[in-house]
Design a protein around this motif. Sequence first.
Motif, mmCIF file in Angstrom:
data_model
loop_
_atom_site.group_PDB
_atom_site.id
_atom_site.type_symbol
_atom_site.label_atom_id
_atom_site.label_comp_id
_atom_site.label_asym_id
_atom_site.label_seq_id
_atom_site.Cartn_x
_atom_site.Cartn_y
_atom_site.Cartn_z
ATOM 1 N N ILE A 246 47.926 32.828 46.633
ATOM 2 C CA ILE A 246 48.316 33.880 45.691
ATOM 3 C C ILE A 246 49.562 34.588 46.209
ATOM 4 C CG2 ILE A 246 47.607 36.063 44.655
ATOM 5 C CD1 ILE A 246 44.712 35.031 44.797
ATOM 6 N N ASP A 286 52.303 36.019 41.265
ATOM 7 C CA ASP A 286 51.034 36.130 40.561
ATOM 8 C C ASP A 286 50.635 37.589 40.363
ATOM 9 O OD1 ASP A 286 50.532 33.225 40.651
ATOM 10 O OD2 ASP A 286 50.289 33.573 42.806
ATOM 11 N N SER A 318 51.774 35.522 32.691
ATOM 12 C CA SER A 318 50.575 35.396 33.518
ATOM 13 C C SER A 318 50.551 36.365 34.687
ATOM 14 C CB SER A 318 50.467 33.966 34.054
ATOM 15 O OG SER A 318 51.601 33.650 34.858
ATOM 16 N N ILE A 437 42.847 35.083 39.373
ATOM 17 C CA ILE A 437 44.129 34.429 39.655
ATOM 18 C C ILE A 437 43.896 33.049 40.258
ATOM 19 C CG2 ILE A 437 46.260 34.576 41.012
ATOM 20 C CD1 ILE A 437 46.025 37.631 40.846
ATOM 21 N N ARG A 438 42.950 32.947 41.171
ATOM 22 C CA ARG A 438 42.655 31.643 41.783
ATOM 23 C C ARG A 438 42.233 30.611 40.738
ATOM 24 N NH1 ARG A 438 39.660 35.170 46.006
ATOM 25 N NH2 ARG A 438 41.193 35.337 47.687
ATOM 26 N N GLU A 440 42.928 30.558 37.533
ATOM 27 C CA GLU A 440 44.072 30.193 36.703
ATOM 28 C C GLU A 440 45.002 29.220 37.411
ATOM 29 O OE1 GLU A 440 46.057 33.680 35.350
ATOM 30 O OE2 GLU A 440 44.328 34.419 34.213
ATOM 31 N N LYS A 441 45.121 29.348 38.741
ATOM 32 C CA LYS A 441 46.020 28.481 39.512
ATOM 33 C C LYS A 441 45.325 27.243 40.075
ATOM 34 C CE LYS A 441 49.314 30.150 41.954
ATOM 35 N NZ LYS A 441 50.129 30.755 43.013
#
Length: 494
Positions: A246, A286, A318, A437-438, A440-441
């Motif tokens: 991140i 992010d 995002s 966030i994790r 989504e990535k």
Amino acid sequence: MIQGTHSDSGKSILTAALCRIFAEDGFRTAPFKSQNMALNAYVTEDGKEIGRSQGMQADAARIRADVRMNPILLKPAGNQRSQVVVRGTALSTMEAAAYREDFYEKGKQVIQDAYESLASDVDRIVLEGAGSPVEVNLMERELVNMSTADMADAPVLLVADIDRGGVFASIVGTLELLPPEHRQRVKGLIINKFRGDPALFADGVSWLESYTGIPVLGVLPFVKDLYLEEEDALGLASYERRVEGIDAAILHYPWISNYHDLDPFKAEPDVQIRFVQRPEELGEPDLIILPGSKSTIEDLSFLHERGLVEALKKVPASTRMIGICGGYQMLGNTVRDPQMLESSRKEREGIGFFSTMDTVMLPEKQTIRTTAAAAAHPGIRWEGYEIRTGASTEEEKPWLCREDGTVIGSVRGRVFGTYLHDVFHQDEYRHHLLEDIRQEKGLPAQPRFSYASIREASIQHLADTTREYLDMAAIETLMTDGGGNNEKNDTTVE
């Protein structure tokens, strides 16, 4: 009393370590720093403002933080100007020269009253100095180093950071510049942040003791991964870390304050922390965080003039953006300071993400401990504090609210803002934020942890290490038998 050969030598953490050690040994112990200059503040349970490091040291001593532990706090507010906080309440903003000339006698009395009152309630006090005790242009009217040692008749331990290099010169130079009566107060030398085998420094210890006539009471190792608050901007470099995962970009404006809000991210293994001052450094992070500010309009002007306001408006959809206190105010439509309390400008256009929110600076500063909740996060309670002079119209969608319903945070899409400090110290919220966030990535999940537990473990590890490498028997003798300036010993530098 712990004094240092220079700023960032380790005075604050050594003070914390000794506070914990004495507390473990059954003594009711308190830290004391007569005058602190820092933009990292702490709010006591009764709503008083002190230096953040004294709050941390009180935790180390397992005692409630008290305004008497830091009776004077100076918060830089411009070149040669600081807000003067006395007994936990903002007094005024003063020029440096006026402070030295007009406030000096009052300051001495404030410090003595606080010290005597604190001393009546505890068994032991560990005093902390500031910077160097031999700033020769300031020594005559200083309020935080040898003047405080004189007031308390305290023996002084002088700590030097060997990791910076020049440790012999810094110690000998400091002793050489001290007047004889103050050199007599230095009863021990401490070498801090030594890397490698301390036995390799044995010759250095012998030389220092022979040359100065003062015993070296310890060679402390460099302790890694201490999750403790930094006292001032000198500690900002410790936050930056480059890791895969991140990407968190922190806006670093000139009057950044209370950036300990970022501390929990330092313990997250996959969160990269980097400070940004130019548009080309922003990239596509992010997470963007706008920390607190001691002068919101000045820092907002910095963002405008650097082109960062326009850059923020172009980040990917995002990207999550979170503003805290002054950073929250910047996200609005305008910030006004009609009485020029914090700035030489009366108004500045905001970044505009909260287009219906306006902020005005008011004379009365709010310093309160706060419990908050958010409808979007049922069951989560935040415990933190507010420290601000501004009031904002809350016409955006509420994000965080106090228990009485007062709105202290807004949200629009993926842009959040709040007046609550320590917002990321809420483990469950921070976990949800980063896990979103994790996911989504496509990053792997990370184990949850309690930041408060990690911080407590850091204090304990620091104390255990200090106890191991410091001559505690000698320090105990100084604490029980005196050793201030009553019994002179020859410590004249040859």
